[in-house]
Design an enzyme around this catalytic site. Structure first.
Site, PDB file in Angstrom:
ATOM      1  CB  ALA A  69     -21.688  72.600 -34.267  1.00  0.00           C
ATOM      2  N   GLY A 112     -24.939  68.388 -33.351  1.00  0.00           N
ATOM      3  CA  GLY A 112     -24.922  68.315 -34.806  1.00  0.00           C
ATOM      4  C   GLY A 112     -24.636  66.917 -35.328  1.00  0.00           C
ATOM      5  CD  GLU A 115     -28.934  69.410 -34.673  1.00  0.00           C
ATOM      6  OE1 GLU A 115     -27.740  69.778 -34.716  1.00  0.00           O
ATOM      7  OE2 GLU A 115     -29.871  70.183 -34.424  1.00  0.00           O
ATOM      8  CD  GLU A 135     -27.483  70.731 -29.834  1.00  0.00           C
ATOM      9  OE1 GLU A 135     -28.089  70.005 -29.016  1.00  0.00           O
ATOM     10  OE2 GLU A 135     -27.265  70.399 -31.006  1.00  0.00           O
TER      11      GLU A 135
HETATM   12  N1  CAA Z   1     -16.367  70.900 -30.706  1.00  0.00           N
HETATM   13  C1  CAA Z   1     -15.045  71.105 -30.618  1.00  0.00           C
HETATM   14  N2  CAA Z   1     -14.222  70.256 -29.995  1.00  0.00           N
HETATM   15  C2  CAA Z   1     -14.755  69.155 -29.443  1.00  0.00           C
HETATM   16  C3  CAA Z   1     -16.126  68.877 -29.481  1.00  0.00           C
HETATM   17  C4  CAA Z   1     -16.955  69.811 -30.158  1.00  0.00           C
HETATM   18  N3  CAA Z   1     -18.279  69.628 -30.285  1.00  0.00           N
HETATM   19  N4  CAA Z   1     -16.367  67.719 -28.819  1.00  0.00           N
HETATM   20  C5  CAA Z   1     -15.173  67.283 -28.396  1.00  0.00           C
HETATM   21  N5  CAA Z   1     -14.192  68.127 -28.763  1.00  0.00           N
HETATM   22  C6  CAA Z   1     -12.757  68.043 -28.498  1.00  0.00           C
HETATM   23  C7  CAA Z   1     -12.450  68.359 -27.050  1.00  0.00           C
HETATM   24  O1  CAA Z   1     -12.380  69.769 -26.875  1.00  0.00           O
HETATM   25  C8  CAA Z   1     -11.122  67.676 -26.883  1.00  0.00           C
HETATM   26  O2  CAA Z   1     -10.141  68.490 -27.477  1.00  0.00           O
HETATM   27  P1  CAA Z   1      -8.735  68.802 -26.699  1.00  0.00           P
HETATM   28  O3  CAA Z   1      -8.050  67.468 -26.657  1.00  0.00           O
HETATM   29  O4  CAA Z   1      -8.090  69.784 -27.592  1.00  0.00           O
HETATM   30  O5  CAA Z   1      -9.125  69.301 -25.359  1.00  0.00           O
HETATM   31  C9  CAA Z   1     -11.272  66.420 -27.736  1.00  0.00           C
HETATM   32  O6  CAA Z   1     -12.326  66.695 -28.648  1.00  0.00           O
HETATM   33  C10 CAA Z   1     -11.656  65.197 -26.933  1.00  0.00           C
HETATM   34  O7  CAA Z   1     -12.823  65.501 -26.188  1.00  0.00           O
HETATM   35  P2  CAA Z   1     -12.966  65.197 -24.609  1.00  0.00           P
HETATM   36  O8  CAA Z   1     -11.638  65.309 -23.952  1.00  0.00           O
HETATM   37  O9  CAA Z   1     -14.072  66.032 -24.091  1.00  0.00           O
HETATM   38  O10 CAA Z   1     -13.403  63.648 -24.684  1.00  0.00           O
HETATM   39  P3  CAA Z   1     -14.241  62.834 -23.571  1.00  0.00           P
HETATM   40  O11 CAA Z   1     -14.162  61.401 -23.990  1.00  0.00           O
HETATM   41  O12 CAA Z   1     -13.823  63.216 -22.210  1.00  0.00           O
HETATM   42  O13 CAA Z   1     -15.761  63.344 -23.744  1.00  0.00           O
HETATM   43  C11 CAA Z   1     -17.738  63.960 -25.009  1.00  0.00           C
HETATM   44  C12 CAA Z   1     -16.499  63.046 -24.891  1.00  0.00           C
HETATM   45  C13 CAA Z   1     -18.757  63.604 -23.914  1.00  0.00           C
HETATM   46  C14 CAA Z   1     -18.356  63.689 -26.378  1.00  0.00           C
HETATM   47  C15 CAA Z   1     -17.319  65.421 -24.853  1.00  0.00           C
HETATM   48  O14 CAA Z   1     -16.254  65.675 -25.754  1.00  0.00           O
HETATM   49  C16 CAA Z   1     -18.398  66.424 -25.173  1.00  0.00           C
HETATM   50  O15 CAA Z   1     -19.291  66.637 -24.378  1.00  0.00           O
HETATM   51  N6  CAA Z   1     -18.316  67.093 -26.351  1.00  0.00           N
HETATM   52  C17 CAA Z   1     -19.219  68.158 -26.721  1.00  0.00           C
HETATM   53  C18 CAA Z   1     -20.590  67.625 -27.132  1.00  0.00           C
HETATM   54  C19 CAA Z   1     -21.510  68.767 -27.448  1.00  0.00           C
HETATM   55  O16 CAA Z   1     -21.820  69.612 -26.629  1.00  0.00           O
HETATM   56  N7  CAA Z   1     -21.984  68.818 -28.708  1.00  0.00           N
HETATM   57  C20 CAA Z   1     -22.930  69.825 -29.161  1.00  0.00           C
HETATM   58  C21 CAA Z   1     -22.212  70.898 -29.905  1.00  0.00           C
HETATM   59  S1  CAA Z   1     -23.295  72.245 -30.307  1.00  0.00           S
HETATM   60  C22 CAA Z   1     -24.073  71.798 -31.731  1.00  0.00           C
HETATM   61  O17 CAA Z   1     -23.869  70.736 -32.264  1.00  0.00           O
HETATM   62  C23 CAA Z   1     -25.045  72.831 -32.313  1.00  0.00           C
HETATM   63  C24 CAA Z   1     -25.961  72.280 -33.362  1.00  0.00           C
HETATM   64  O18 CAA Z   1     -27.114  72.030 -33.131  1.00  0.00           O
HETATM   65  C25 CAA Z   1     -25.493  72.111 -34.729  1.00  0.00           C
END
Ligand code: CAA
Length: 261
Positions: A69, A112, A115, A135
């Site tokens: 998400a 998500g 999921e 999460e």
């Molecule tokens: N939401 C919004 N933006 C996101 C995102 C997310 N879930 N995941 C990545 N991005 C964005 C980053 O903010 C970044 O944007 P900027 O360039 O503007 O800073 C861009 O995508 C690239 O990401 P990274 O620089 O972090 O890329 P990386 O290769 O270093 O890392 C990653 C990759 C490990 C996937 C890391 O991006 C990450 O941990 N992302 C979040 C994963 C996460 O926590 N997901 C769960 C979300 S909560 C949810 O999903 C609730 C549910 O149950 C429905």
């Protein structure tokens, strides 16, 4: 449609009978913002209404399937708002599809994203795919099936470990655990998913929908109830032209010609 901003839709396969949805927000690793999920939902409606489509594939562009998400969109939400708007409820469209949906997981399937893949019927993964429910690291918990579908698929101990730590697992582990049915070299992922879709789409759309619905009941009810539903659905295939055609073709030693009725 021409107005899609966050996804693309194409028809694939020799018969153009495979609908391919590509999550296309690569700069944000295909983070699933509200507008993106609305487009997925509406596109699913279109593909399900299109009689030429026999199977649907969901994949991601760039290095992610979907990184979850949209955290930036969620960051300032409050309880009253997420509760009253039933936040994430509209994500379920894929889980209620009548047509078969294949997830071709090309990279990160986190939160998500994982999921969403689990809402699909079959998951093929690229060797580079990663799955996880991170999460907990954000101070929240999975909200679109990560505590329920994942647990039914991989069992309690593995689901607990993933959900309580936020750890990522590899495609190879995901296959070993039964989350994924096949691990494929990255450049072959989409061709293989299309081939699978074509195989399913070559069969009776009616029988496929009935079989899908019957398997789906295994996740919804007790064994006894599920067996009863299965038996009745099996019996009801005897009301179809395609069941008669399939068995007749076998006895006549020829290929069946299904009419989806
Ligand atoms: N939401 C919004 N933006 C996101 C995102 C997310 N879930 N995941 C990545 N991005 C964005 C980053 O903010 C970044 O944007 P900027 O360039 O503007 O800073 C861009 O995508 C690239 O990401 P990274 O620089 O972090 O890329 P990386 O290769 O270093 O890392 C990653 C990759 C490990 C996937 C890391 O991006 C990450 O941990 N992302 C979040 C994963 C996460 O926590 N997901 C769960 C979300 S909560 C949810 O999903 C609730 C549910 O149950 C429905």
């Amino acid at each position: 449609g021409p107005n899609l901003q966050y996804i693309t839709v194409e028809k694939k396969g020799e018969q153009q009978n495979i609908g391919l949805i590509t999550l296309n927000r690569p700069k944000a690793l295909n983070a699933l913002c509200n507008a993106l999920m609305k487009e997925v939902s509406e596109t699913m409606d279109d593909l399900e209404a299109d009689d030429s489509i026999g199977a649907i594939i969901l994949t991601g562009s760039g290095k992610a399937f979907a990184a979850g998400a949209d955290i930036k969109e969620m960051k300032d939400q409050n309880f009253a708002h997420v509760f009253r708007s039933n936040f994430l409820a509209h994500w379920d469209r894929i889980a209620y599809a009548c047509k078969p949906v294949i997830a071709a997981v090309n990279g990160y399937a986190l939160g998500g994203g994982c999921e969403l893949a689990m809402m699909c019927d079959i998951i093929y993964a690229s060797e580079t795919a990663k799955f996880g429910q991170p999460e907990i690291i954000l101070g929240t918990i999975p909200g679109a099936g990560g505590t329920q579908r994942l647990t039914r698929i991989v069992g309690k101990s593995k689901a607990m470990e993933m959900v309580l730590t936020g750890m990522q697992i590899t495609a190879e582990e995901a296959e070993k655990w039964g989350l994924v049915s096949k691990v494929i070299p990255p450049d072959q992922l989409l061709p293989e998913a299309i081939k699978l879709g074509e195989k399913i789409a070559s069969l009776s759309k009616l029988s496929v929908a009935m079989a899908k619905e019957a398997v789906g009941h295994a996740y919804e009810t007790t064994l006894q109830e599920g067996l009863k539903i299965e038996k009745r659905m099996f019996h009801s295939t005897f009301a179809t032209d395609d069941r008669r055609e399939g068995m007749t073709a076998f006895v006549d030693k020829r290929a069946p010609k299904f009419t989806d009725s």
